[in-house]
Scaffold this motif. Structure first.
Motif, PDB file in Angstrom:
ATOM      1  N   LEU A 139     -32.538  28.969   3.728  1.00  0.00           N
ATOM      2  CA  LEU A 139     -32.434  30.251   3.296  1.00  0.00           C
ATOM      3  C   LEU A 139     -31.056  30.726   3.045  1.00  0.00           C
ATOM      4  O   LEU A 139     -30.781  32.113   2.827  1.00  0.00           O
ATOM      5  CB  LEU A 139     -33.423  31.365   4.165  1.00  0.00           C
ATOM      6  CG  LEU A 139     -34.966  30.868   4.270  1.00  0.00           C
ATOM      7  CD1 LEU A 139     -35.507  31.904   5.342  1.00  0.00           C
ATOM      8  CD2 LEU A 139     -35.531  31.061   3.252  1.00  0.00           C
ATOM      9  N   SER A 140     -30.085  29.947   3.218  1.00  0.00           N
ATOM     10  CA  SER A 140     -28.576  30.590   3.458  1.00  0.00           C
ATOM     11  C   SER A 140     -28.346  31.123   1.927  1.00  0.00           C
ATOM     12  O   SER A 140     -27.300  31.713   2.077  1.00  0.00           O
ATOM     13  CB  SER A 140     -27.909  29.355   3.819  1.00  0.00           C
ATOM     14  OG  SER A 140     -27.769  28.317   2.708  1.00  0.00           O
ATOM     15  N   LYS A 141     -28.929  30.653   0.900  1.00  0.00           N
ATOM     16  CA  LYS A 141     -28.366  31.248  -0.579  1.00  0.00           C
ATOM     17  C   LYS A 141     -28.956  32.510  -0.332  1.00  0.00           C
ATOM     18  O   LYS A 141     -28.589  33.221  -1.504  1.00  0.00           O
ATOM     19  CB  LYS A 141     -29.136  30.425  -1.488  1.00  0.00           C
ATOM     20  CG  LYS A 141     -28.380  28.919  -1.608  1.00  0.00           C
ATOM     21  CD  LYS A 141     -28.978  28.202  -2.870  1.00  0.00           C
ATOM     22  CE  LYS A 141     -28.180  26.751  -2.599  1.00  0.00           C
ATOM     23  NZ  LYS A 141     -28.672  25.983  -3.767  1.00  0.00           N
ATOM     24  N   ASN A 142     -29.850  33.128   0.437  1.00  0.00           N
ATOM     25  CA  ASN A 142     -30.159  34.483   0.070  1.00  0.00           C
ATOM     26  C   ASN A 142     -29.971  35.075   1.580  1.00  0.00           C
ATOM     27  O   ASN A 142     -31.156  35.180   2.357  1.00  0.00           O
ATOM     28  CB  ASN A 142     -31.763  34.733  -0.093  1.00  0.00           C
ATOM     29  CG  ASN A 142     -32.504  35.894  -0.480  1.00  0.00           C
ATOM     30  OD1 ASN A 142     -31.914  36.913  -0.060  1.00  0.00           O
ATOM     31  ND2 ASN A 142     -33.467  35.979  -1.301  1.00  0.00           N
ATOM     32  N   PRO A 143     -29.141  35.748   1.749  1.00  0.00           N
ATOM     33  CA  PRO A 143     -28.665  36.320   3.179  1.00  0.00           C
ATOM     34  C   PRO A 143     -29.681  37.523   3.762  1.00  0.00           C
ATOM     35  O   PRO A 143     -30.024  37.435   4.609  1.00  0.00           O
ATOM     36  CB  PRO A 143     -27.332  37.029   3.014  1.00  0.00           C
ATOM     37  CG  PRO A 143     -26.845  36.132   1.676  1.00  0.00           C
ATOM     38  CD  PRO A 143     -27.784  35.953   0.963  1.00  0.00           C
ATOM     39  N   GLN A 144     -30.287  38.135   2.898  1.00  0.00           N
ATOM     40  CA  GLN A 144     -31.175  39.133   3.267  1.00  0.00           C
ATOM     41  C   GLN A 144     -32.473  38.564   3.801  1.00  0.00           C
ATOM     42  O   GLN A 144     -32.943  38.810   4.801  1.00  0.00           O
ATOM     43  CB  GLN A 144     -31.571  40.135   2.008  1.00  0.00           C
ATOM     44  CG  GLN A 144     -32.524  41.387   2.519  1.00  0.00           C
ATOM     45  CD  GLN A 144     -32.635  42.279   1.527  1.00  0.00           C
ATOM     46  OE1 GLN A 144     -32.329  42.142   0.399  1.00  0.00           O
ATOM     47  NE2 GLN A 144     -33.466  43.276   1.666  1.00  0.00           N
ATOM     48  N   THR A 145     -33.053  37.352   2.881  1.00  0.00           N
ATOM     49  CA  THR A 145     -33.983  36.819   3.581  1.00  0.00           C
ATOM     50  C   THR A 145     -33.908  35.913   4.554  1.00  0.00           C
ATOM     51  O   THR A 145     -34.588  35.868   5.640  1.00  0.00           O
ATOM     52  CB  THR A 145     -34.505  35.793   2.322  1.00  0.00           C
ATOM     53  OG1 THR A 145     -34.924  36.423   1.210  1.00  0.00           O
ATOM     54  CG2 THR A 145     -36.037  35.143   2.720  1.00  0.00           C
ATOM     55  N   GLN A 146     -32.680  35.401   4.869  1.00  0.00           N
ATOM     56  CA  GLN A 146     -32.136  34.546   5.928  1.00  0.00           C
ATOM     57  C   GLN A 146     -32.258  35.478   7.134  1.00  0.00           C
ATOM     58  O   GLN A 146     -32.680  35.190   8.577  1.00  0.00           O
ATOM     59  CB  GLN A 146     -30.751  34.172   5.544  1.00  0.00           C
ATOM     60  CG  GLN A 146     -30.302  33.138   6.858  1.00  0.00           C
ATOM     61  CD  GLN A 146     -28.997  32.884   6.592  1.00  0.00           C
ATOM     62  OE1 GLN A 146     -27.797  33.809   6.469  1.00  0.00           O
ATOM     63  NE2 GLN A 146     -28.437  31.558   6.727  1.00  0.00           N
ATOM     64  N   GLN A 147     -31.736  36.790   7.027  1.00  0.00           N
ATOM     65  CA  GLN A 147     -31.679  37.808   8.200  1.00  0.00           C
ATOM     66  C   GLN A 147     -33.137  38.093   8.780  1.00  0.00           C
ATOM     67  O   GLN A 147     -33.471  38.231   9.925  1.00  0.00           O
ATOM     68  CB  GLN A 147     -31.020  39.007   7.689  1.00  0.00           C
ATOM     69  CG  GLN A 147     -30.759  39.829   8.977  1.00  0.00           C
ATOM     70  CD  GLN A 147     -30.113  41.171   8.594  1.00  0.00           C
ATOM     71  OE1 GLN A 147     -29.587  41.358   7.589  1.00  0.00           O
ATOM     72  NE2 GLN A 147     -29.662  42.045   9.376  1.00  0.00           N
TER      73      GLN A 147
ATOM     74  N   SER B 132     -32.938  28.678   8.876  1.00  0.00           N
ATOM     75  CA  SER B 132     -31.719  29.566   8.481  1.00  0.00           C
ATOM     76  C   SER B 132     -30.912  28.963   7.384  1.00  0.00           C
ATOM     77  O   SER B 132     -30.437  29.495   6.418  1.00  0.00           O
ATOM     78  CB  SER B 132     -30.910  29.908   9.643  1.00  0.00           C
ATOM     79  OG  SER B 132     -29.794  30.926   9.416  1.00  0.00           O
TER      80      SER B 132
END
Length: 269
Positions: free
Chosen positions: A165-173, A162
């Motif tokens: 991938l924090s710089k890309n919220p959609q991918t993180q979700q 998580s």
């Protein structure tokens, strides 16, 4: 943050290997007995205070009698296989609790409870030995500590992913959702099922060494299966299906008898 999370996961993997005495294989476990046993003993005492413990009955006496024979068998096995003193920190205790649940359990360190609801399925000392051997095996193989360790690692990997991938919220979700389901179905549930299968294999050996007929393990699980009720698909369950379990136990009976013979046990009750 990402760097530190990755380092934490790596360090845990490096320091968390212990050896299963029954299989000789490395296991994931970073919980020592010094850490887990005192907590286990305290929780057990608290449980007994909050529940009705049955005493002075034939069933209560049987639980203690069979439990001690299984513990003695375990002691013989460890001593004979180069693990003298392995059980020194165990504090065996066997109690029957007034509860209709068809269940029994053994906490780390040898603290055992049988619920009254399982006694009709046990149908006597040999059936009790099947269940007792299985539950004791969980404790002897440190399955509880392994599950705690695996759960911690599962959380750490999730956090590390998580954070990465924090710089890309959609991918993180998407990752968080997929990892939650995937790690549970693909890792944690199979891990739990493997523990149940291993406890069956250890337990049937211990009961045979204790002088109980290992063939009863098959009959007990046939009785358990006959109780009915819907079970989830095996891949979504913490336990193997009854059919899988029974088939495996049938295969294990000859091996259990052979192992008992090494200890001079050739007849069974």
């Amino acid at each position: 943050m990402k760097k530190y999370a990755s380092i934490a996961v790596f360090v845990l993997l490096v320091i968390s290997c212990s050896t299963n005495p029954f299989t000789g294989k490395s296991t994931l476990n970073f919980q020592s007995n010094d850490q887990i046993f005192p907590t286990s003993f305290a929780q057990y005492d608290q449980f007994l205070k909050e529940n009705k413990v049955i005493t002075g009955t034939a069933d209560a006496a049987a639980i203690k009698r069979v439990g001690q024979r299984i513990a003695n068998a375990a002691e013989r096995w460890f001593n004979a296989n180069g693990y003298e003193g392995y059980l020194n920190d165990y504090r065996w205790e066997y109690n029957l609790v007034d509860d209709d649940a068809v269940n029994a359990w053994c906490m780390p360190g040898g603290k055992i409870v049988f619920y009254n609801g399982i006694m009709p399925i046990c149908q006597g000392d040999t059936g009790i030995a099947v269940v007792m051997g299985h539950e004791v095996a969980h404790a002897l193989a440190d399955h509880g500590a392994q599950r705690m360790s695996a759960g911690t690692l599962q959380q750490l990997v999730g956090v590390a992913g998580s954070v990465a991938l924090s710089k890309n919220p959609q991918t993180q979700q998407i990752f968080t959702q997929a990892y939650g389901i995937g790690s549970q179905v693909g890792v944690m549930l199979p891990f739990s099922r493997s523990h149940e299968t291993e406890a069956d294999a250890i337990g049937i050996r211990l009961m045979a060494i204790a002088g109980y007929n290992p063939e009863e393990a098959v009959r007990l699980w046939e009785r358990m299966s006959a109780q009915g009720g819907e079970a989830p698909p095996e891949m979504l369950s913490t336990h193997p299906s009854s059919q899988t379990r029974i088939a495996k136990l049938k295969q294990l009976v000859p091996t259990a008898k052979e192992e008992a013979a090494r200890y001079g046990v050739t007849s069974f009750q």
